[in-house]
Design a protein around this motif. Structure first.
Motif, mmCIF file in Angstrom:
data_model
loop_
_atom_site.group_PDB
_atom_site.id
_atom_site.type_symbol
_atom_site.label_atom_id
_atom_site.label_comp_id
_atom_site.label_asym_id
_atom_site.label_seq_id
_atom_site.Cartn_x
_atom_site.Cartn_y
_atom_site.Cartn_z
ATOM 1 N N LEU A 1 47.464 29.715 60.831
ATOM 2 C CA LEU A 1 46.232 30.173 61.596
ATOM 3 C C LEU A 1 45.473 28.932 62.055
ATOM 4 N N VAL A 2 45.326 28.024 60.791
ATOM 5 C CA VAL A 2 44.360 27.017 61.287
ATOM 6 C C VAL A 2 44.740 25.534 60.585
ATOM 7 N N ASP A 3 44.135 24.599 61.261
ATOM 8 C CA ASP A 3 44.634 23.220 60.572
ATOM 9 C C ASP A 3 43.504 22.899 59.635
ATOM 10 N N TYR A 4 43.619 21.970 58.794
ATOM 11 C CA TYR A 4 42.854 21.434 57.825
ATOM 12 C C TYR A 4 42.310 20.076 58.103
ATOM 13 N N ARG A 5 41.122 19.945 57.805
ATOM 14 C CA ARG A 5 40.575 18.522 58.008
ATOM 15 C C ARG A 5 40.197 18.047 56.567
ATOM 16 N N LEU A 6 40.467 16.904 56.282
ATOM 17 C CA LEU A 6 39.775 16.582 54.837
ATOM 18 C C LEU A 6 39.521 15.127 55.087
ATOM 19 N N GLY A 7 38.324 14.677 54.977
ATOM 20 C CA GLY A 7 37.674 13.449 55.202
ATOM 21 C C GLY A 7 36.928 12.956 53.830
ATOM 22 N N ASN A 8 35.934 11.984 54.377
ATOM 23 C CA ASN A 8 35.234 11.426 53.290
ATOM 24 C C ASN A 8 34.108 12.210 52.743
ATOM 25 N N MET A 9 33.727 12.230 51.491
ATOM 26 C CA MET A 9 32.399 12.866 51.113
ATOM 27 C C MET A 9 31.362 11.740 51.003
#
Lengths: 336, 336, 336, 336
Positions: free
Chosen positions: C268-276
């Motif tokens: 259903l969805v794509d995941y975004r994983l980035g900086n904090m």
């Protein structure tokens, strides 16, 4: 296709076996261990692999181009040198060998035979350490001011080596990868709380320009910590290897020597307080990168990140630290 | 009623003033400072108190029985010795004085005049340190194996003293209060990252029976830590002074040398893994306890927890550490 | 020069007094409290201030232009309306009053007399909440998806109000400042573990477009938490008010609806994983900003961030929540 | 010897297979999956096991006494009922089935045929939950006041079920195991941020005597939390499932209704502040305990901790929660 064999199926060996078995650049052809049960138990997962108790026969096998050595430290030299003498490329678990002399002989042997010799300093291939190195190289951190590492837990009291060769080897390999300067001397104080091997140690490595690296390793701590703090003139890094996320935190904090005479008189320095950033890091398995670099080098590619010389540099410091421990923490010079 | 005066209304002085003003055992009668603005600003909160810029006149005041010295370190000796010579009981901010020699003279002076001399090692009076001491004395922790303290943050680069005299003084006073053995030697490595004073230092204090105390102090760290780990043969303690709750955690963890020859051969030791307990600690203000003990001693009660001799013992170690820093971390013996 | 008086010298009053006394834009001229001891004790710190037990006389004083009301909630309306009727500008502690009706009357009274009416929603003036609001307004966070707040601890069981009016008032004031949409309905379940006032409550506020705000308040929790999580379509925020540093952490994390039909079918969805990133926040005292905005408005400047209407909007939700609690958490509509 | 087959070799199946293969009480005889690749890939690790794509043939095999069902939720009923009809004992992954009606039919079928039906509520068999249950039963915690659980992270948006059936099922199974009282009603609010399935939900379960259980589940949170707080009249528990050590912390904290009329007037309650203890927990694999209990029951031993009825009780609450979500969080009664 590179034919690979793994010698030693104990604690770390199965991880090396798994990684080589999954890499398309090679074919895992043989597993070798003196212990028949361990060998057959691991072999069951790799039905295409032949199992070998006789290391000599392995050396004579023409389909084996490269050998990974995952045996106890004391046997690294004998096994790796025999493999090199038999014309095999060699990847050795850390530390490369038990003495500087043995490391030098392995390096010579590899050079004479035109073979790849690589040491598995796994942390050097990890995402956090690669990211730190890249920030140091690019000037993002500024001048390196200090490196402080704490690696403690209620750990296994190993029957063959002390806490320095068991734990500090990781920190020294990381330091050597991050700090390009030559170390001047090492000082180390170690305590054997039980038995004859040191279970706690504080190691100091001194560089030029007032740069200091300090390592605390301890098998007898109630909490598990893997924390490294790196001070730079522009930014500072806290690296928590056990943190499930945000292993690296980069602080825009520090001091600057002020031009303002008022400030100089009062406080000597100005303070910078800025954002903290935890960069997103890919979740790779460092050991997979170790194996890939090894295969690429065997295939004629660039030299690996941690060739035999990297292994020697680490053992040189561990050996000096050991000498310092025996002499009540006296400084031991690290000239070539 | 004991008449009290406080000399020095800068950073710490107002806290001492507030505590004495609230204790029914004494009457706070005078505040003294060379800086008129600071004096009148603080004085406004204590309308019943007279304000005094002239220290000599204070010494001649018959209604002042005891003086608290909260001035910069360099002036401790001159002020405290004058007060003692004038027949006043004296409480001095840590460190007691700037040299061993000065400490010894103060102790002698107090003894000759039958006066109380106490040093304000505040942490020694805190609930966590009192609780640790009581656990060590009762045998709850077993034999003490090591003491490891980290006291780091992005701290003020002080213009008068280095990080050892600023921060490590706390750890040394805690160590001296907890460890009854005599220290054998001190080794300390320090780095001056900016300016001429050391901003980071690693200090090691060696005792008999392989007991080690180690202190890391740093003005140039991106995070603030006040963490002490104490290893004992029965239990281990983690003391996080910055934790808003559960400052102490006691771990029923450790190793025991095994009688079982099989275990001895394999792992040398057995592991104990048990509960962790964070004892409830009352929230007292340690400085209030310092002041109360001082007044009680002045009133003829028992000697305070940290008499002049405690101040001397700390300065002896700091002085030795300073000498070690100047000599590239050479060991400095601590015989009497 | 604006002449200010503070009515109510109990828990919060002294903080308001201290801030007004330090602001150059006004002169703190009177303190008022029914309790003579409390009044004289606080008055000692402000010798230039007159002390007043008689509120009526205060209202008749021509040198008092503005009054800060720091009395118990039940008296807010009576005191504030008398002050407004007497022509004084008014700053009221949160909540503005005990009922919607009272809030509306105060707003009308202020409008009729051309006076400033401001409510002290302190958190709205804090650096973290200001920073969040600015990120929401600028589009940095994307569409707001949810707001989740936990405000629990072993708190004082207050004898006059329940946990909703004591703790949730903070969260509702923050929500109202951050979320521009109109709320549709409120649902709240509350439990009175001891006595007749609710000591734990879960409140849900529903907005259009599937936006939800949820608040958990609890006087009976073993740990103290002040944690808000804000989900946005571009970034997410964790706000830990008790964290000594890094109170805000901004995560470049989230999901995006994918165009790729393969992904749509599977996940259903794509995941975004980035900086904090934890932005550096200035350490201001929010109450100081409250007082400054009040004085600026009194002086003819812009309206304050939290005028009477902001106080009304909060009380409207608290009142609805209270009605929901009485009716087993039935939804209560929030039409105008 | 009990002959076991596992149906479904996807995400969870391999863990079930591994555990049965290691238990001496049974013989793992067959693996079954429609997907040939998945089947043969898993089968390679268990050379003694036959691989079966045809479920019907498996049912006819006389050497298979018991079947573990690890297929998607929608197929649980069909597969488990066929297995029971064929005379096989059945262990089903959570949730037992997709509707209350299906659960009831499975229970009936098992009873009619004298077969074991167990649901794999894994957390119920974990050390922390067992320890909490034992503390609740023994009176150590006192009366249960509330249960609050947060289970959030940036999770997989599952294509077949919403966040309630994916995550809250764990909390409901834990609650049912800990709270002996019958629940009165359920209320649940859920939001579908993307797609048609709810990705965030707040569920409230109401019991008699003002006991409340509340669950927050969220697939769209920037941080991963698995935190349960349990309030009791004598002690309170914080259970952090993600903590590598000290998963349980027991606080000797709380309030007591005071007999003292002065206290009653002022604060209603007295406060208790005591130690915190983190009990040592064995590191067992909960799934291993699930499998062992199943085999013991099949072998004529005591009924398992989570028989079919436990599965039904959980699905009854999930179904009611689902109905509440569809009706804007209206309460749904839970009479039998």
């Amino acid at each position: 296709m590179i034919g690979v064999a793994v010698v030693g199926c104990g604690y770390w060996g199965p991880n090396v076996v798994r990684n080589f078995s999954q890499l398309p650049e090679c074919e895992l052809r043989a597993l070798c261990d003196l212990d028949r049960d361990r060998l057959s138990s691991l072999g069951r997962l790799y039905p295409g692999c032949r199992l070998e108790q006789d290391f000599e026969r392995l050396l004579r096998s023409p389909d084996i181009d490269a050998i990974a050595v995952c045996t106890p430290v004391a046997s690294h030299f004998a096994i790796a040198s025999a493999a090199l003498a038999a014309g095999k490329h060699v990847l050795v678990e850390k530390p490369l060998a038990d003495t500087v002399e043995h490391c030098e002989k392995l390096i010579d042997l590899a050079a004479q035979n035109g073979l790849i010799l690589q040491v598995d300093h796994t942390f050097v291939y990890s995402e956090p350490v690669r990211a730190i190195r890249s920030m140091l190289r690019s000037g993002h951190i500024g001048d390196l001011l200090y490196f402080d590492s704490v690696r403690i837990n209620l750990g296994l009291f190993r029957p063959d080596v002390n806490v320095i060769w068991d734990l500090a080897v990781h920190d020294v390999s990381i330091i050597n990868c991050l700090i390009p300067q030559k170390p001047l001397w090492v000082s180390c104080i170690g305590i054997a709380h039980y038995g004859r091997f040191e279970s706690q140690a504080y190691m100091t490595i001194r560089y030029e320009n007032s740069l200091l690296a300090h390592i605390h390793v301890n098998w007898l701590a109630p909490v598990k910590l893997r924390t490294t703090v790196i001070g730079g003139s522009k930014r500072m890094i806290v690296y928590e290897d056990l943190s499930p996320s945000e292993k690296l935190r980069i602080y825009e904090k520090g001091v600057t020597t002020s031009e303002d005479p008022d400030i100089r008189k009062r406080a000597l320095v100005d303070y910078r307080l800025g954002n903290m950033t935890a960069p997103h890091l890919e979740k790779t398995e460092p050991l997979r990168e170790v194996c890939r670099e090894f295969l690429r080098a065997v295939d004629g590619g660039p030299a690996p990140l941690t060739p035999g010389e990297a292994g020697l540099a680490v053992v040189r410091i561990l050996e000096a630290a050991q000498r310092s421990v025996r002499n009540s923490s006296d400084r031991v010079l690290l000239g070539d």
